[in-house]
Design a protein around this motif. Structure first.
Motif, short mmCIF file in Angstrom:
data_model
loop_
_atom_site.label_atom_id
_atom_site.label_comp_id
_atom_site.label_asym_id
_atom_site.label_seq_id
_atom_site.Cartn_x
_atom_site.Cartn_y
_atom_site.Cartn_z
N ILE A 135 0.86 -1.18 0.00
CA ILE A 135 0.00 0.00 0.00
C ILE A 135 0.90 1.23 0.00
CG2 ILE A 135 -1.84 1.20 1.24
CD1 ILE A 135 -2.18 -1.62 2.73
N ILE A 136 0.61 2.18 -0.87
CA ILE A 136 1.42 3.40 -0.93
C ILE A 136 1.09 4.26 0.29
CG2 ILE A 136 2.00 5.46 -2.25
CD1 ILE A 136 1.29 3.98 -4.78
N LEU A 137 2.04 4.32 1.20
CA LEU A 137 1.85 5.08 2.44
C LEU A 137 2.07 6.56 2.21
CD1 LEU A 137 1.45 4.89 5.55
CD2 LEU A 137 3.93 4.59 5.73
N ASP A 138 3.08 6.90 1.43
CA ASP A 138 3.40 8.30 1.12
C ASP A 138 3.94 8.33 -0.30
OD1 ASP A 138 4.48 10.86 0.82
OD2 ASP A 138 5.11 10.99 2.90
N ALA A 139 3.12 8.76 -1.25
CA ALA A 139 3.52 8.76 -2.66
C ALA A 139 4.68 9.71 -2.92
CB ALA A 139 2.33 9.11 -3.55
N ASN A 140 4.70 10.85 -2.25
CA ASN A 140 5.78 11.81 -2.46
C ASN A 140 7.13 11.25 -2.03
OD1 ASN A 140 4.67 14.25 -3.62
ND2 ASN A 140 3.47 14.45 -1.75
N ALA A 141 7.14 10.54 -0.90
CA ALA A 141 8.39 9.99 -0.37
C ALA A 141 8.67 8.59 -0.89
CB ALA A 141 8.34 9.97 1.16
N GLY A 142 7.75 8.01 -1.67
CA GLY A 142 7.95 6.66 -2.20
C GLY A 142 7.85 5.56 -1.17
N LEU A 143 7.11 5.78 -0.09
CA LEU A 143 7.02 4.81 1.00
C LEU A 143 5.88 3.82 0.75
CD1 LEU A 143 7.60 7.09 4.12
CD2 LEU A 143 9.24 5.59 2.97
N ILE A 144 6.17 2.54 0.95
CA ILE A 144 5.21 1.46 0.73
C ILE A 144 5.02 0.70 2.04
CG2 ILE A 144 4.66 -0.58 -0.64
CD1 ILE A 144 5.08 1.92 -2.33
N LEU A 145 3.77 0.55 2.47
CA LEU A 145 3.44 -0.23 3.66
C LEU A 145 3.07 -1.65 3.24
CD1 LEU A 145 2.80 -0.26 6.76
CD2 LEU A 145 0.46 0.42 6.14
N THR A 146 3.58 -2.64 3.98
CA THR A 146 3.26 -4.03 3.65
C THR A 146 3.31 -4.86 4.93
OG1 THR A 146 3.78 -5.86 2.15
CG2 THR A 146 5.65 -4.69 3.12
N ALA A 147 3.17 -6.18 4.77
CA ALA A 147 3.21 -7.10 5.91
C ALA A 147 4.65 -7.48 6.22
CB ALA A 147 2.38 -8.34 5.61
N HIS A 206 4.37 0.55 -13.83
CA HIS A 206 5.65 1.12 -13.42
C HIS A 206 6.25 0.20 -12.35
CE1 HIS A 206 4.58 4.86 -15.46
NE2 HIS A 206 3.40 4.80 -14.85
N THR A 207 7.51 -0.17 -12.51
CA THR A 207 8.20 -1.05 -11.56
C THR A 207 9.45 -0.36 -11.05
OG1 THR A 207 7.38 -3.04 -12.66
CG2 THR A 207 9.28 -3.30 -11.23
N PHE A 208 9.64 -0.41 -9.72
CA PHE A 208 10.79 0.23 -9.10
C PHE A 208 11.41 -0.71 -8.07
CE2 PHE A 208 7.84 3.67 -10.21
CZ PHE A 208 8.66 4.46 -11.01
N ALA A 209 12.73 -0.59 -7.93
CA ALA A 209 13.42 -1.27 -6.85
C ALA A 209 13.11 -0.55 -5.54
CB ALA A 209 14.92 -1.29 -7.10
N THR A 210 13.34 -1.22 -4.44
CA THR A 210 13.05 -0.60 -3.14
C THR A 210 14.19 -0.90 -2.16
OG1 THR A 210 11.90 -2.50 -2.18
CG2 THR A 210 10.58 -0.95 -3.48
N SER A 211 14.19 -0.16 -1.08
CA SER A 211 15.04 -0.47 0.07
C SER A 211 14.13 -0.68 1.27
CB SER A 211 16.04 0.66 0.36
OG SER A 211 15.34 1.87 0.66
N VAL A 212 14.57 -1.50 2.22
CA VAL A 212 13.77 -1.77 3.42
C VAL A 212 14.02 -0.66 4.43
CG1 VAL A 212 13.27 -3.39 5.27
CG2 VAL A 212 13.90 -4.25 3.00
N GLU A 232 18.54 6.71 -4.58
CA GLU A 232 17.82 7.90 -4.17
C GLU A 232 16.32 7.62 -4.15
OE1 GLU A 232 19.14 10.79 -3.11
OE2 GLU A 232 21.05 9.73 -3.26
N PRO A 233 15.59 8.20 -3.18
CA PRO A 233 14.13 8.00 -3.11
C PRO A 233 13.45 8.51 -4.37
CG PRO A 233 14.97 8.96 -1.07
CD PRO A 233 16.10 9.00 -2.04
N ILE A 234 12.38 7.82 -4.78
CA ILE A 234 11.61 8.19 -5.96
C ILE A 234 10.22 8.61 -5.53
CG2 ILE A 234 10.53 7.31 -8.06
CD1 ILE A 234 12.88 5.47 -8.44
N SER A 235 9.76 9.75 -6.03
CA SER A 235 8.37 10.15 -5.82
C SER A 235 7.49 9.39 -6.79
CB SER A 235 8.20 11.66 -6.02
OG SER A 235 6.84 12.01 -5.98
N LEU A 236 6.43 8.77 -6.27
CA LEU A 236 5.53 8.00 -7.11
C LEU A 236 4.39 8.84 -7.67
CD1 LEU A 236 5.26 4.77 -4.90
CD2 LEU A 236 6.90 5.30 -6.72
#
Length: 591
Positions: A135-147, A206-212, A232-236
């Motif tokens: 789930i996109i928690l913060d699109a500007n900061a590129g943050l994704i919430l998950t389990a 759109h597919t992007f790599a992520t960091s934990v 570098e962080p990506i804005s979604l």
């Protein structure tokens, strides 16, 4: 057919689809996106009467049509806020597979083997063997919430990629369901993102790599960040990603309510278009199965094992975990968790971690890359036959002991709310930070002072400071080291103290020492307990240090982190450490 739709009646009435005439029922009562995300204003034609609570003349087919349309709109709103997650083991990313049946090779008497490079994880044809939802928690900061169950404890072994879809319509003409508001945020769903699907629309993935960023096994939540090739962080936002609106208060929804789950079951949504499932909320407070270990004989290592999960009648299939749970108004209710079935086996129910005060606190910490702290009393509790909680043991040195809590005290309320068993106390305490203070209402039985006298009882309200609970499982944070030192709570480094095997000391325990850092060169080691910090006055001996130096007290990890931020970068400090048998050590630490 009417009987088969009767369970939908309450929900249809709630969202304003039931009306007094068939003609009115056939009108499209489409609410504005803002209403679907938590408000209940509904659009009613001016020439029609207000909706009434009756289904006397409403055909069952119209009920289902209204239900279908509302479910479709929740899906349309939710999809831009969701991602499919690919979990890829790093050494397998560029593996080759071989094709030994190329064009008539057997005619030459031997197979022709041609190496073909497998699709990369960012390619649309890449089929992951491990996958989930987010789930996109913060699109500007590129943050994704998950389990958290989707994120491996061995961070360096896996890469995680997120894919989401953007609907591009060839027709820019959009008829809004209501007048747009000036307060609409560009990172929350608007009517412009809800254009009706048609053959002219096309899906752009759109597919992007992520960091934990953070992982908390206690709450079951984790946060990723979309990053570029350079890290570098990506804005979604510029790619059409939208932030999920988090409720400002705890959700209230009854069992039997209709809910929608979006997910990536069996990786079918790897193009970013998550699958939609409609079902019923079947239970509040479901318990996950316990998993006993040496450190946790009870098997209760997560909050879900204390009975915090919401369950639905939607079957769980691998890949759903990490996706969102919505109600039919579009409110975000929770994150789908894994019921830990056998690999490839579906469970009968889909469970979710609900959005409540614990959820909000965990998300706030995880998005900052911080550890989630959970308060605990530092006592061992047992249930009684009269639905109270008895104190079985009080750990030596904990604030609860200093506050006056005694063995055999019975807890009847916590901050004014009644408790009936030990699990309810643990769940309630999870919403408190480790440095918080709670008010315990206890019943204490006083022994008779003389022979023949009956025992007396009294009810007391006692303020008890909390300590930090040691969380089982791998915690992942982005906390930076100070001169090579990372600190945490005492109970984290030595969780055995909560089993009565040691004494509790207030302070900040050293959790990690970086190699070749000033701390390692000064002889600091993991497990040492910092109780005070002071700027050095060039004093050589420990006795002179104790006599002439004024130390700033360190009772928690937060105390230490706050203090070191005020110390000049070139200053030499003296660190006071707690040692065995209540002794004190002093170590000098340079820049």
């Amino acid at each position: 057919m009417f009987q088969s739709t009767s369970r939908f009646v309450g929900t249809i009435l709630l969202y304003g689809f039931a009306t007094t005439s068939t003609a009115t029922a056939q009108t499209e009562f489409l609410t504005a996106p803002s209403a679907l995300l938590g408000q209940t204003d509904q659009v009613v034609p001016a020439n029609q009467p207000e909706p009434q609570n009756t289904l006397a003349v409403l055909p069952p087919s119209d009920i289902l049509t209204a239900l279908e349309r509302q479910s479709q709109r929740v899906a349309t709103i939710g999809r831009p806020c969701c991602v499919a997650i690919r979990k890829v083991r790093r050494e397998a990313e560029t593996s080759l597979y071989w094709n030994e049946t190329f064009g008539g090779a057997a005619a030459f008497g031997e197979a022709l083997s041609i190496p073909i490079l497998a699709p990369k994880p960012t390619d649309p044809d890449f089929l992951p063997t491990q996958y989930g939802s987010g789930i996109i928690l913060d699109a500007n900061a590129g943050l994704i919430l998950t389990a958290a169950s989707l994120i491996d404890a061995e961070v360096a072994a896996f890469d995680y990629y997120v894919t989401f879809s953007q609907i591009a319509s060839a027709s820019p003409q959009i008829v809004p369901a209501s007048e747009p508001t000036s307060s609409a945020s560009p990172t929350t769903p608007t009517e412009a993102s809800l254009s009706a699907e048609s053959s002219e629309n096309r899906v752009i993935s759109h597919t992007f790599a992520t960091s934990v960023v953070g992982r908390d096994p206690r709450s079951g939540l984790a946060v990723l960040r979309a990053v570029s090739a350079s890290g570098e962080p990506i804005s979604l936002v510029e790619y059409g990603g939208l932030s999920i609106p988090l409720p400002v208060a705890e959700n209230s929804i009854a069992d039997g309510s209709l809910v929608v789950v979006l997910g990536n079951p069996l990786a079918v949504g790897r193009d970013g278009q998550l699958s939609v499932s409609l079902g019923t909320l079947s239970n509040h407070g479901r318990r996950a199965s316990p998993e006993p270990t040496v450190d946790q004989p009870s098997g209760k290592q997560t909050l879900a094992q204390y009975g915090t999960l919401w369950t639905t009648d939607i079957p769980f299939i691998m890949g759903r975990e990490g996706g969102p749970l919505f109600d039919l108004s579009g409110r975000f209710l929770g994150v789908v968790s894994s019921p830990a079935p056998l690999p490839g086996v579906a469970a009968m129910e889909t469970s979710a971690i609900p959005v409540d005060s614990v959820f909000q606190r965990a998300v706030h910490a995880l998005r900052e890359g911080c550890e989630v702290g959970y308060g605990v009393l530092g006592v061992e509790m047992k249930n009684t036959d009269v639905h109270t909680v008895r104190i079985h043991r009080v750990l030596s040195g904990v604030p609860a002991q200093s506050a006056g809590i005694q063995v055999d005290d019975q807890i009847v309320a916590l901050d004014g709310q009644a408790v009936s068993d030990a699990d309810s106390v643990v769940k309630r305490l999870a919403s408190y930070a480790p440095d918080a203070t709670v008010r315990l209402t206890i019943e204490r039985v006083n022994p008779p002072t003389s022979e023949g006298q009956t025992p007396s009882s009294q009810r007391l309200d006692i303020a008890v400071p909390l300590i930090q609970l040691p969380v089982s499982g791998q915690i992942i944070t982005q906390r930076s080291l100070w001169r090579g030192i990372e600190v945490t709570a005492t109970t984290i480094v030595n969780p055995s103290i909560l089993r009565g095997l040691g004494r509790y000391y207030a302070g900040a325990a050293i959790a990690q020492i970086a190699e070749n850092s000033p701390a390692s060169q000064a002889g600091f080691q993991r497990g040492m307990l910092i109780t005070g910090v002071a700027i050095s006055k060039n004093i050589d001996t420990a006795s002179e240090t104790a006599a002439l130096t004024t130390f700033e007290e360190v009772r928690t990890r937060e105390d230490f982190e706050r203090l070191v931020r005020t110390i000049p970068a070139d200053a030499t400090v003296i660190v006071r450490l707690a040692a065995e048998n209540d002794q004190t050590l002093f170590k000098t630490l340079g820049p």
